[in-house]
Scaffold this motif. Sequence first.
Motif, PDB file in Angstrom:
ATOM      1  N   GLU A 199       0.866  -1.176   0.000  1.00 54.54           N
ATOM      2  CA  GLU A 199       0.000   0.000   0.000  1.00 54.54           C
ATOM      3  C   GLU A 199       0.906   1.230   0.000  1.00 54.54           C
ATOM      4  O   GLU A 199       1.674   1.451   0.933  1.00 54.54           O
ATOM      5  CB  GLU A 199      -0.894  -0.005   1.241  1.00 54.54           C
ATOM      6  CG  GLU A 199      -1.734   1.251   1.418  1.00 54.54           C
ATOM      7  CD  GLU A 199      -2.714   1.467   0.278  1.00 54.54           C
ATOM      8  OE1 GLU A 199      -2.342   2.175  -0.693  1.00 54.54           O
ATOM      9  OE2 GLU A 199      -3.831   0.929   0.364  1.00 54.54           O
ATOM     10  N   ARG A 220      -2.174  -3.919   1.382  1.00 53.97           N
ATOM     11  CA  ARG A 220      -3.561  -4.089   0.974  1.00 53.97           C
ATOM     12  C   ARG A 220      -3.699  -5.489   0.386  1.00 53.97           C
ATOM     13  O   ARG A 220      -2.690  -6.178   0.192  1.00 53.97           O
ATOM     14  CB  ARG A 220      -3.990  -3.013  -0.017  1.00 53.97           C
ATOM     15  CG  ARG A 220      -3.217  -2.985  -1.325  1.00 53.97           C
ATOM     16  CD  ARG A 220      -3.663  -1.829  -2.213  1.00 53.97           C
ATOM     17  NE  ARG A 220      -5.060  -1.971  -2.597  1.00 53.97           N
ATOM     18  CZ  ARG A 220      -6.041  -1.208  -2.126  1.00 53.97           C
ATOM     19  NH1 ARG A 220      -5.801  -0.274  -1.251  1.00 53.97           N
ATOM     20  NH2 ARG A 220      -7.293  -1.392  -2.533  1.00 53.97           N
ATOM     21  N   GLU A 274     -17.142  -8.550  -2.812  1.00 57.63           N
ATOM     22  CA  GLU A 274     -17.362  -7.304  -2.077  1.00 57.63           C
ATOM     23  C   GLU A 274     -16.125  -7.050  -1.219  1.00 57.63           C
ATOM     24  O   GLU A 274     -15.714  -7.918  -0.437  1.00 57.63           O
ATOM     25  CB  GLU A 274     -18.600  -7.408  -1.185  1.00 57.63           C
ATOM     26  CG  GLU A 274     -18.883  -6.118  -0.406  1.00 57.63           C
ATOM     27  CD  GLU A 274     -20.090  -6.221   0.504  1.00 57.63           C
ATOM     28  OE1 GLU A 274     -20.288  -5.272   1.301  1.00 57.63           O
ATOM     29  OE2 GLU A 274     -20.823  -7.228   0.431  1.00 57.63           O
ATOM     30  N   ASP A 276     -13.385  -4.181   1.065  1.00 59.49           N
ATOM     31  CA  ASP A 276     -13.257  -2.943   1.830  1.00 59.49           C
ATOM     32  C   ASP A 276     -12.271  -2.023   1.115  1.00 59.49           C
ATOM     33  O   ASP A 276     -11.757  -2.360   0.036  1.00 59.49           O
ATOM     34  CB  ASP A 276     -12.830  -3.250   3.268  1.00 59.49           C
ATOM     35  CG  ASP A 276     -11.388  -3.742   3.381  1.00 59.49           C
ATOM     36  OD1 ASP A 276     -10.723  -3.946   2.339  1.00 59.49           O
ATOM     37  OD2 ASP A 276     -10.905  -3.934   4.519  1.00 59.49           O
ATOM     38  N   PRO A 277     -11.971  -0.839   1.661  1.00 57.31           N
ATOM     39  CA  PRO A 277     -11.049   0.084   0.979  1.00 57.31           C
ATOM     40  C   PRO A 277      -9.646  -0.478   0.742  1.00 57.31           C
ATOM     41  O   PRO A 277      -8.919   0.032  -0.100  1.00 57.31           O
ATOM     42  CB  PRO A 277     -11.009   1.293   1.925  1.00 57.31           C
ATOM     43  CG  PRO A 277     -12.342   1.287   2.588  1.00 57.31           C
ATOM     44  CD  PRO A 277     -12.650  -0.167   2.796  1.00 57.31           C
ATOM     45  N   ARG A 278      -9.268  -1.516   1.499  1.00 57.05           N
ATOM     46  CA  ARG A 278      -7.961  -2.145   1.296  1.00 57.05           C
ATOM     47  C   ARG A 278      -8.036  -3.346   0.352  1.00 57.05           C
ATOM     48  O   ARG A 278      -7.065  -4.082   0.214  1.00 57.05           O
ATOM     49  CB  ARG A 278      -7.375  -2.585   2.639  1.00 57.05           C
ATOM     50  CG  ARG A 278      -6.983  -1.420   3.567  1.00 57.05           C
ATOM     51  CD  ARG A 278      -5.738  -0.717   3.039  1.00 57.05           C
ATOM     52  NE  ARG A 278      -5.313   0.357   3.909  1.00 57.05           N
ATOM     53  CZ  ARG A 278      -4.454   0.228   4.916  1.00 57.05           C
ATOM     54  NH1 ARG A 278      -3.946  -0.950   5.185  1.00 57.05           N
ATOM     55  NH2 ARG A 278      -4.095   1.267   5.635  1.00 57.05           N
ATOM     56  N   GLY A 279      -9.202  -3.555  -0.278  1.00 55.34           N
ATOM     57  CA  GLY A 279      -9.338  -4.626  -1.258  1.00 55.34           C
ATOM     58  C   GLY A 279      -9.552  -6.001  -0.685  1.00 55.34           C
ATOM     59  O   GLY A 279      -9.469  -7.005  -1.400  1.00 55.34           O
ATOM     60  N   TRP A 335     -11.683  -9.522   4.897  1.00 54.27           N
ATOM     61  CA  TRP A 335     -12.268  -8.377   5.608  1.00 54.27           C
ATOM     62  C   TRP A 335     -13.187  -8.963   6.674  1.00 54.27           C
ATOM     63  O   TRP A 335     -14.343  -9.263   6.434  1.00 54.27           O
ATOM     64  CB  TRP A 335     -13.019  -7.491   4.616  1.00 54.27           C
ATOM     65  CG  TRP A 335     -13.873  -6.410   5.221  1.00 54.27           C
ATOM     66  CD1 TRP A 335     -13.815  -5.893   6.482  1.00 54.27           C
ATOM     67  CD2 TRP A 335     -14.913  -5.684   4.546  1.00 54.27           C
ATOM     68  NE1 TRP A 335     -14.745  -4.897   6.653  1.00 54.27           N
ATOM     69  CE2 TRP A 335     -15.438  -4.756   5.476  1.00 54.27           C
ATOM     70  CE3 TRP A 335     -15.454  -5.727   3.263  1.00 54.27           C
ATOM     71  CZ2 TRP A 335     -16.482  -3.890   5.163  1.00 54.27           C
ATOM     72  CZ3 TRP A 335     -16.488  -4.870   2.949  1.00 54.27           C
ATOM     73  CH2 TRP A 335     -16.993  -3.955   3.873  1.00 54.27           C
TER      74      TRP A 335
END
Length: 394
Positions: free
Chosen positions: A106, A253, A264, A266-269, A293
Motif C-alpha cells: 500500500e 492491501r 465485495e 473494503d477500501p484495502r481490497g 475483511w
Amino acid sequence: MAKILIAGAGYGGLTCAVELEKAGQPFTLINKHDYHYFTTLLHEPAGGRNKFEEYKVNLHDVLRKESSKLVKGVVTGLSPQENKVLTDKGELSYDYLILALGNAPEYFGIPGMAEHAMLLRSWDTARKIHEHIEHMFRMYRDDRDETRLRIIVGGAGLTGIELCGELAEWMPELMATYHVPAEKVQLINLEAAPTILPMLDEGLRKAAEEVLTKKGVQLRTGTAIVKVNENQVELKTGEVIDARTIIWTGGVRANPLIAAAGFEVDPRGRAKVNEHLQSVDFSNVFVIGDSAWFTGPDGKPLPPTGQAATQMGAVAAHNVLRIMKREPLETFTLNYMGTLASLGAEVGVGNVKGMKTKGVSAALMKEGSKLKYLWQLGGLRLVNKKRGQLSSRR
C-alpha cells in the motif's frame, strides 16, 4: 470426492493445509514457490542475522501425504462464478476454495514510491535488501559517496521498527569490514503518524525508542514522505533527503485479483466474510489472512497479522470439513496472544496476554513464538530441523 483448493501457502494457507492433511482430507495447494517463508521474521536476515535459507521451509517437508497435491504456479485470476482459479499453469477447478493470496504493498498514493523504494515483503525482497546495503558499503570504499551510507526506512509499524533494530546491529560489522567511519552512517526511520509502534502502549513505545536511539537509529515521527525520486525522498516539511537505500514498510492491501473477481471488498481490497470466514458472495469460498475483511467485536477489521492468518487457516479447514459432514460451522474468534517487537537479536518489547515485557525477556518470548509455530507446522521433526538456526547473529 469434493475438490478442495487452497490458493497461497502463507501463514493462513499452509496452516489450513496442515489441518486438512491431519484430517486425512485430500486437497490441492497452489503457491508461487515450493517453499513457505516466515514473513514476520524477514527483518532478521535482511539485517544480517542468520542465513537466508533458515527462514523458509520446503512445502514437501511440511505436507508429506501423497494425497496432498502441491502445484508450483502463479495465480493470475479468480472466477468464483465458475468455481475456477486461473494460473500460469492452466485452470484449476474446485468445489471449495480457501483464498489465502496474501497482500500487496500500500503506497497511499505517494508519487514515486512504487518505482524507487525497496520493499520488505518476501524472502526474495529481504535478500535483495541485504545484498543492496552491503553493495552500497562496498561501493563507498571506492567512491566515497556518502549517500550510499544513508538508509531510509519508511514506516514505524512492526516491520519498519524491527528492520531498523536489525540494521542497527548490522552496521558495526559493515563499518569494520569496509573501513567506514561510524559518523558517516545514517539509519533514518520516517513515520507520518505521531508515534512508533501504535499497537503498543506508551511505556513500551518509549522503551523501544530508547533502545533504537542508543543503537544509532534516527526516529522521526510526524514526518510524512510526499514524494520519492531516484535516491531521494521529499518530506511534507519541504526537506529533501538524498539516500541510495530507501525501504518502504508503510502498509499493505489485499491482492488486487480479489476485487477484480467481483468480491465485495473494503477500501484495502479485502473480501468481506461472515463469522465462519465464508465470502458473503460465494459460500463455497473461504477467505483468510490478509485477503479477508473480517470485523471483530469492536467493529473494526482485524489487522493483517501472522497470528490472525494462522488462526483463520485452522478455522477455514475445520469448516470445510464440517460442511462435508453436514455439521454446524465453527465461528471464528481471534485469540489475541499479544504483540512482540524485536529490536535486535537480544532485546525487544511487547505484551503477551496482557503482560508487558521488554528487554531480554521479550526477545526470549519472540524466540519461543518461532519454535511454537514450527511445532504447529511439523511437530518435533520440524522443530529439530530448524532449532538453533533462528536465534543467533552470524
